[in-house]
Design a protein around this motif. Structure first.
Motif, mmCIF file in Angstrom:
data_model
loop_
_atom_site.group_PDB
_atom_site.id
_atom_site.type_symbol
_atom_site.label_atom_id
_atom_site.label_comp_id
_atom_site.label_asym_id
_atom_site.label_seq_id
_atom_site.Cartn_x
_atom_site.Cartn_y
_atom_site.Cartn_z
ATOM 1 N N ALA A 144 0.868 -1.191 0.000
ATOM 2 C CA ALA A 144 0.000 0.000 0.000
ATOM 3 C C ALA A 144 0.896 1.230 0.000
ATOM 4 O O ALA A 144 1.754 1.387 -0.856
ATOM 5 N N SER A 145 0.744 2.092 0.977
ATOM 6 C CA SER A 145 1.551 3.320 1.020
ATOM 7 C C SER A 145 2.725 3.213 1.983
ATOM 8 O O SER A 145 3.401 4.210 2.261
ATOM 9 N N VAL A 146 2.999 2.025 2.493
ATOM 10 C CA VAL A 146 4.065 1.838 3.472
ATOM 11 C C VAL A 146 5.328 1.338 2.769
ATOM 12 O O VAL A 146 5.286 0.372 2.015
ATOM 13 N N GLN A 159 9.072 5.354 5.052
ATOM 14 C CA GLN A 159 8.568 5.795 6.356
ATOM 15 C C GLN A 159 9.245 5.056 7.518
ATOM 16 O O GLN A 159 9.236 5.538 8.647
ATOM 17 N N HIS A 160 9.809 3.888 7.214
ATOM 18 C CA HIS A 160 10.389 3.062 8.267
ATOM 19 C C HIS A 160 11.734 2.511 7.805
ATOM 20 O O HIS A 160 11.992 2.383 6.600
ATOM 21 N N ALA A 161 12.560 2.171 8.776
ATOM 22 C CA ALA A 161 13.851 1.537 8.503
ATOM 23 C C ALA A 161 14.076 0.448 9.541
ATOM 24 O O ALA A 161 13.695 0.588 10.712
ATOM 25 N N CYS A 162 14.704 -0.632 9.115
ATOM 26 C CA CYS A 162 14.988 -1.717 10.048
ATOM 27 C C CYS A 162 16.255 -2.448 9.635
ATOM 28 O O CYS A 162 16.675 -2.394 8.471
ATOM 29 N N VAL A 163 16.857 -3.084 10.598
ATOM 30 C CA VAL A 163 17.975 -4.001 10.361
ATOM 31 C C VAL A 163 17.473 -5.395 10.684
ATOM 32 O O VAL A 163 16.880 -5.621 11.747
ATOM 33 N N ILE A 164 17.706 -6.336 9.781
ATOM 34 C CA ILE A 164 17.290 -7.726 9.985
ATOM 35 C C ILE A 164 18.542 -8.587 9.982
ATOM 36 O O ILE A 164 19.358 -8.503 9.068
ATOM 37 N N ALA A 218 17.357 3.140 19.075
ATOM 38 C CA ALA A 218 16.316 3.817 19.842
ATOM 39 C C ALA A 218 16.295 5.313 19.524
ATOM 40 O O ALA A 218 15.220 5.916 19.413
ATOM 41 N N LYS A 219 17.463 5.907 19.351
ATOM 42 C CA LYS A 219 17.544 7.347 19.072
ATOM 43 C C LYS A 219 17.089 7.669 17.656
ATOM 44 O O LYS A 219 16.399 8.662 17.414
ATOM 45 N N LEU A 220 17.474 6.811 16.683
ATOM 46 C CA LEU A 220 17.176 7.081 15.272
ATOM 47 C C LEU A 220 15.863 6.445 14.823
ATOM 48 O O LEU A 220 15.484 6.583 13.656
ATOM 49 N N LYS A 221 15.194 5.729 15.729
ATOM 50 C CA LYS A 221 13.918 5.064 15.417
ATOM 51 C C LYS A 221 14.082 4.054 14.274
ATOM 52 O O LYS A 221 13.320 4.019 13.320
ATOM 53 N N VAL A 222 15.105 3.241 14.399
ATOM 54 C CA VAL A 222 15.348 2.134 13.479
ATOM 55 C C VAL A 222 15.034 0.842 14.224
ATOM 56 O O VAL A 222 15.497 0.636 15.349
ATOM 57 N N ASP A 223 14.253 -0.035 13.627
ATOM 58 C CA ASP A 223 13.860 -1.280 14.279
ATOM 59 C C ASP A 223 14.931 -2.345 14.082
ATOM 60 O O ASP A 223 15.437 -2.534 12.966
ATOM 61 N N LEU A 224 15.274 -3.031 15.153
ATOM 62 C CA LEU A 224 16.245 -4.123 15.111
ATOM 63 C C LEU A 224 15.500 -5.441 15.228
ATOM 64 O O LEU A 224 14.804 -5.686 16.216
ATOM 65 N N LEU A 225 15.652 -6.300 14.217
ATOM 66 C CA LEU A 225 14.845 -7.524 14.144
ATOM 67 C C LEU A 225 15.714 -8.742 13.896
ATOM 68 O O LEU A 225 16.802 -8.654 13.320
#
Length: 315
Positions: A241-243, A274-279, A293-300
């Protein structure tokens, strides 16, 4: 004591003994009746108070186990006339009850523990299982999460008052700590007998990117793997969608540092996400967690993708 005093004492004892024996013989029926009455009263007291109390204690513990969905082998309550058998039964039931309480406390953490076991247990160069880091993780988990256990209230007070709890909650004792490490490892092995669950250890970094992209597509998202060079910090762009999500993939045999967090953060702006993550298949350093936590990056971990993408889809 002088010989004369000793002789006098012996003579007095002899006189008292002969007098008592004569009295018993002359009143034998009364004496035997009194002895039988005392024995009868003791038997009645033992049956109606001691055995009744022991049976009630056992039934109460069996009832508590049923509340946890556990049953216990049936015992003939008449066997509790022997103190040793009763004590062994109580100990067995209380330890089984403590297992239930520990299992209940561990259950919410099983997905994370399964994942960490897959990360920390591996085969060495000679085919042996190397689990030192996993045992260290379980030791930390027991100290920081499980103990002290939540109180278990019932009609005789708190479970913490029972001797078995006092003994088996003292994880400063090396035997007790090893006991619970083996118990937890057994629970996780039952839940996840095929650890490690994937063959990512045999993949190259680029193959891991395609593996993660496939996991994303299996969840009904579009996943585009970026070129191997000049990817500006993103290995995959995930869309639905738009994500849009900038994904940085790291196949590591050690912990992942904050450089990966910075790369994912830069890629988010470059690819208009809109989002960023490390997998990753591995764990993250404290510095990486702080930066994320500071940069709002999700760690997965890649096993977290289902919950992560579901949450973003429903946001």
């Amino acid at each position: 004591m002088s010989p004369l005093a000793a002789l006098l004492s012996a003579f007095i004892l002899l006189i008292v003994g002969v007098t008592a024996l004569s009295f018993i013989i002359s009143h034998l029926e009364i004496f035997l009746g009194l002895v039988c009455l005392i024995l009868l009263l003791w038997v009645l007291f033992y049956v109606f108070f001691i055995l009744k109390n022991r049976t009630a204690n056992v039934k109460r513990l069996e009832g508590l186990l049923l509340q946890y969905g556990e049953s216990s082998p049936t015992e003939q309550y008449a066997y509790f006339t022997l103190r040793g058998q009763y004590d062994a039964r109580i100990r067995s039931l209380e330890l089984q009850l403590m297992h239930c309480v520990v299992t209940q406390s561990v259950t919410p953490h099983l997905p994370v523990l399964r994942r960490k076991k897959g990360q920390l247990v591996y085969l060495g160069e000679y085919g042996e299982e190397v689990s030192a880091r996993w045992i260290k993780e379980l030791r930390s988990f027991l100290h920081n999460v499980i103990f002290p256990l939540d109180s278990l209230e019932h009609d005789v007070g708190k479970f913490e008052m029972s001797p078995i709890y006092v003994e088996f909650s003292n994880i400063s004792n090396s035997y007790v700590l090893e006991y619970w490490i083996n118990y937890l490892d057994g629970i996780i092995q039952v839940e996840a007998p095929s650890i490690p669950q994937t063959n990512e250890r045999m993949m190259s970094g680029h193959e891991y990117e395609f593996h993660v992209a496939k996991l994303i597509r299996d969840l009904s998202w579009i996943a585009t793997v970026t070129p191997g060079s000049g990817d500006h910090g993103a290995d995959i762009i995930a869309e639905r969608a738009s994500v849009r999500i900038a994904v940085q993939c790291k196949l590591y045999s050690s912990t992942v540092g904050n450089k990966s967090v910075q790369e994912a953060y830069s890629a988010k702006d470059f690819y208009d996400c809109q989002h960023a993550c490390v997998i990753s298949n591995a764990l993250y350093t404290p510095a990486a967690k702080q930066a994320a936590a500071k940069l709002k990056v999700d760690l997965l971990h890649h096993d977290d993708l289902v919950n992560y993408l579901t949450r973003l889809s429903n946001a």
